[in-house]
Design a protein around this motif. Structure first.
Motif: not given
Lengths: 279, 327
Positions: B254-255, B261-262, B194, B198, B258, B250-251
């Protein structure tokens, strides 16, 4: 409501092939994508005002063809990944509402207002990436649009029911078609592989505590919907004062003061968007 | 005539640009093929029997293989299947020559590994186009990366060589993903794919946003794995690198899930049992500029980029390094 009738309605709704939008946004976006000097950022800002175009773009970028289904929840990112060529294709094949434009106008403003309110609420509640919450806000009544497009005969019955019974549009939906627009939202979001956060915000904005993974998203949309209706900004199908679930405020850890802050910020935002009228 | 060719192995493949091989007992077919292109563009090697052709076919695979449906020693289809079942020869376009339209009724194309067919009676104009198309299609589809469908190494080298020979002022950007391995290890290869899809999409769109100039330089290729290449005019390449880095950063969150990411990255333990933190994925881009036609060969660009890439890797977050050497 007989089960088979409800199923028939559901199937007709999910057969949606094309979603028409309002001429004013479409004209402006068409002009912008035709301009060789325009950037994807400009186009993204404009598309983020329109629930139908936003839904189409997110549906496209999250389709398996691109190879990262369910990952992209921001219009800005969607445009960067789709590119202007694909956007042009989406725009060209989008038609315009020539029926019920006045109702759609009200719903368009209600949705935009809700998107703005979501960002403000998320900011005050201290949630990360508050802008991400605008998308479920923008799309929270998409089910109403899709139902109106797919079941035009039933739409009039819904309006009549709201008037006769003096009930909410949602209550009329339950009576006439056997399910409500959030159910439609949930089906569409799943069918289109939208990110889970957006799906739950769209599907549980009337029952925010039932969201399994992202209750905060559902609570933000729930509160935003309430505030926008309280401000009488736009029209979402009825004049009823909606129910505000106190648990939503608890989950978001918002007190009266915080709510005041949101409402002050919103009043200003609404003045600002009044300037971006395309008409 | 075919027999004569059959017995003359003194065939020099380097003399021609494209090599075709035809296996047929029909001298009319061989004669027609020879007349289609000047010998310096395409040269044909003809065999009357499949058995005679086999060794040559495997030792010096041609760019294109034409097989007649009926051969004295086996069916053309059998021969085609034998060749196509070997992975190393799969990319060779195989054209089946049929006796006439009536043959089509009994054929199941999905069960046959054939790339094109020709019908008797022959129309030389049509055959010329069909064969050219079969060749072009084979280069296009088989060099493409199976994941991103972007052109692969052969096309990349060809394009760079072409631009070097033309003396074009181009910038060649080598892009790779930092911390891709840790992402792949934690989330599995399909999530890794994925992120690669992207990245490919991002590069294609950034490159396309820049206005085309002559000669055409716009190009995006997929070297393999997490390595990509793009080419733009020298004057546009730096702006493109900035856009690519900003958009990727920036993108890419999203991959991740949660919690990662944090946290801003992935925590894992190495073989010694030590906890190790890997930041979110980012891009390292090394740009080689062909100023004043300083490059003389495609290979030069690759080795210069490898050195530059080390510099870009040393910088945290997405970054690019431009080659400053002038000649």
């Amino acid at each position: 409501m007989a089960d088979d009738l409800r199923l028939a309605h559901r199937n007709r709704i999910l057969a949606v092939k094309d979603l028409p939008t309002l001429p004013k946004v479409l004209e402006e976006v068409t002009r912008l994508v035709a301009d060789p000097n325009s950037s994807t950022d400009q186009v993204a800002k404009l598309i983020a005002y329109d629930q139908v175009l936003s839904a189409k773009v997110l549906k496209m970028v999250n389709s398996p063809i691109y190879g990262f289904p369910g990952r992209i929840g921001s219009i800005q990112h969607a445009l960067v990944l789709l590119g202007l060529n694909v956007i042009k294709g989406v725009i060209i094949s989008t038609s315009v509402f020539d029926f019920m434009i006045s109702t759609m106008n009200g719903l368009w403003e209600h949705s935009l207002g809700c998107a703005l309110a979501c960002t403000e609420i998320a900011k005050v509640a201290g949630l990360e990436e508050p802008e991400e919450y605008s998308v479920p806000g923008l799309l929270h009544d998409l089910g109403k649009v899709v139902t109106a497009v797919q079941l035009p005969d039933i739409r009039q019955e819904l309006d009549a029911t709201v008037k006769e019974r003096d009930c909410t549009y949602r209550e009329a939906e339950a009576l006439v078609i056997g399910f409500t627009h959030e159910a439609v939202n949930g089906w569409l979001a799943q069918h289109w592989r939208l990110p889970l956060k957006i799906r739950e915000g769209m599907a549980w904005h009337h029952a925010p505590t039932r969201a399994e993974h992202y209750p905060a998203a559902a609570c933000v949309v729930h509160l935003a919907d309430f505030l926008v209706k309280a401000y009488e900004y736009g029209f979402s199908g009825d004049d009823q004062v909606p129910y505000l679930d106190p648990n939503a405020l608890k989950i978001l850890k918002l007190d009266g003061d915080a709510l005041d802050t949101v409402m002050d910020a919103l009043a200003e935002k609404f003045l600002e968007v009044a300037d971006i009228s395309f008409s | 005539m075919a027999d004569m060719l059959d017995t003359s192995p003194a065939f020099d493949p380097s003399c021609c640009r494209q090599r075709g091989m035809v296996i047929t007992a029909d001298p009319a077919l061989t004669a027609m093929l020879d007349a289609l292109w000047p010998a310096q563009d395409v040269c044909w090697q003809a065999f009357e029997r499949a058995s005679r052709a086999m060794e040559e076919l495997y030792a010096e695979p041609p760019d294109l293989l034409l097989v007649d449906e009926c051969l004295p020693d086996m069916s053309g289809l059998e021969l085609a299947m034998a060749v196509k079942s070997e992975n190393v020869y799969r990319q060779m376009p195989v054209v089946l020559v049929l006796r006439g339209p009536e043959a089509l009724d009994s054929l199941d194309w999905s069960a046959m590994e054939v790339d094109e067919f020709l019908l008797r009676p022959f129309s030389p104009v049509e055959i010329r186009s069909r064969l050219a198309l079969a060749l072009a299609r084979a280069t296009r589809t088989l060099d493409a990366n199976p994941l991103s469908k972007l052109p692969g190494n052969t096309s990349i080298i060809q394009r760079v060589q072409h631009l070097v020979e033309a003396g074009a002022e181009f910038g060649l950007a080598y892009v790779d993903l930092d911390n891709f391995k840790s992402f792949n290890d934690k989330y599995g290869f399909s999530r890794g794919d994925e992120a690669l899809m992207m990245t490919a999409r991002l590069l294609v769109n950034v490159v396309r946003e820049h206005p085309q100039q002559a000669p055409a330089m716009h190009f995006v290729g997929h070297v393999g794995g997490d390595d990509f290449v793009f080419i733009l005019p020298a004057t546009q390449v730096e702006a493109a690198c900035r856009a690519v880095c900003a958009r990727f950063d920036a993108i890419v969150p999203s991959f991740y899930d949660e919690d990662d990411r944090r946290r801003g990255g992935i925590r894992s333990t190495d073989r010694q049992g030590n906890a190790q933190d890997f930041p979110l994925m980012s891009l390292s881009i090394a740009v080689v500029l062909n100023h004043n036609a300083k490059l003389t060969h495609a290979g030069e660009a690759a080795s210069m980029a490898a050195a530059l890439k080390k510099k870009a890797k040393a910088i945290s977050g997405s970054s690019y390094v431009m080659d400053q050497r002038q000649r």
